[in-house]
Design an enzyme around this catalytic site. Sequence first.
Site, PDB file in Angstrom:
ATOM      1  N   HIS A   1      -3.220   6.015   4.851  1.00 20.37           N
ATOM      2  CA  HIS A   1      -1.474   6.079   5.177  1.00 20.37           C
ATOM      3  C   HIS A   1      -1.729   7.600   4.363  1.00 20.37           C
ATOM      4  O   HIS A   1      -1.505   8.345   3.446  1.00 20.37           O
ATOM      5  CB  HIS A   1      -1.116   4.954   3.871  1.00 20.37           C
ATOM      6  N   CYS A  15       0.505  -1.660   0.035  1.00 23.96           N
ATOM      7  CA  CYS A  15      -0.292   0.568  -0.452  1.00 23.96           C
ATOM      8  C   CYS A  15       0.847   1.059  -0.102  1.00 23.96           C
ATOM      9  O   CYS A  15       0.316   1.651  -0.709  1.00 23.96           O
ATOM     10  CB  CYS A  15      -1.226   0.156   1.486  1.00 23.96           C
TER      11      CYS A  15
END
Length: 337
Positions: free
Chosen positions: A242, A129
């Site tokens: 994130h 990710c």
Amino acid sequence: MKTLNVAVVGATGAVGQTMLKVLEERNFPVATLLPLASARSKGQNLVFRGETTAIEEACPEAFSDIDLAFFSAGTDTSLSLAPEAVKRGAVVVDNSNAFRMNPDVPLVVPEVNPEALRTHQGIIANPNCSTIQMVMVLKPLHDRARIKRVVVSTYQAVSGTGQEAIAELRTQSSQILLGQPVKPEIYPYQIAFNVLPHIDVFDETGYTLEEWKMVRETAKIMSDETIAITATAVRVPVMYGHSEAINIETEKKLLPEEARAILAQAPGVVVVDDPRENKYPLPTQAAGRNEVFVGRIREDFSTRNGLNLWVVADNLRKGAAYNAVQIAERLLTDGLL
Ligand code: NAP
Ligand code: 3JN
């Protein structure tokens, strides 16, 4: 339109659950859905497109009638079952680290290197990710100005660790607010009201595997070994999304306004950059969205051709499930499935 028998391995997990949502939202041509998980979940039900479906235990025979299998049940499960699925005729899009650096396996972010799909031999790897959201921004800038060096620090949400970590942050937060003691179980230290410079395992270099994934995967996806990259990966008490502080040095000078214009044109990227109005990307605003958000684009005055950027994305969507579904969509439109 061709419809497919689709398996989701790890269907009860944070990535698997997001996968089911994204398949529904994208109206992906699913003929039948087979949710697979561990023996612990066998017989439980989940709802897909309004229909209740029983979860089955993942095993080689489960893939007999499957055309497409999304794997999000960890490296060991992918290593043992992905080749079994391929043997039975399925194409696998794998979310784990198991095959990412295998030279025979394409590692794909569809906006960046869709051409890599053409050579697939049954398994396609979804990158980590933190890598995905970074290369979404680096690639268009690299194409224009050639990036020589990247220094990145991440601020990663607990959902990157899975369902149990989401529960741990929730429990610890309320325990601390109530003045109760906390007992870390998923992370080595308390994660609520704390910051941990530790994601995945440390190796003998002093870096973590998460940090090395960002370095190695970026080189493979961008097909360029010449970009120097160094990373610090940090876990923060955020549920979803994130964030990354990225510093780049380019061969050709790139002014912030030029970078902003390039990124505004980049597919899947949204520029949110108006500091005078306090506008910059935030994980709370990226959560639930499929795009990658970039802001705080500014010159690095400490060097000749440097820029600083702030990049945020939903780690379970563009960082995992959405990117995986995009790969499958691309396989379909390119006749590769
Ligand atoms: P999670 O919430 O803990 O879910 C784990 C899933 O794996 C559950 O569905 C679990 O089923 C299943 N599972 C565990 N052991 C299994 C086994 N032996 N056989 C079949 N299924 C098994 O974790 P997550 O966050 O969804 O992450 C799952 C995996 O996705 C990670 O390990 C990683 O490889 C990958 N991932 C990739 C990214 C990325 O950056 N692209 C991000 C996050 C995760 P039960 O409920 O039955 O235990
Ligand atoms: O920690 C994060 O924010 C992302 C986690 C990704 C992850 C978690 C467990 C196992 C991975 C991954 O995608 O690299 C793996 C793995 O497959 O090794």
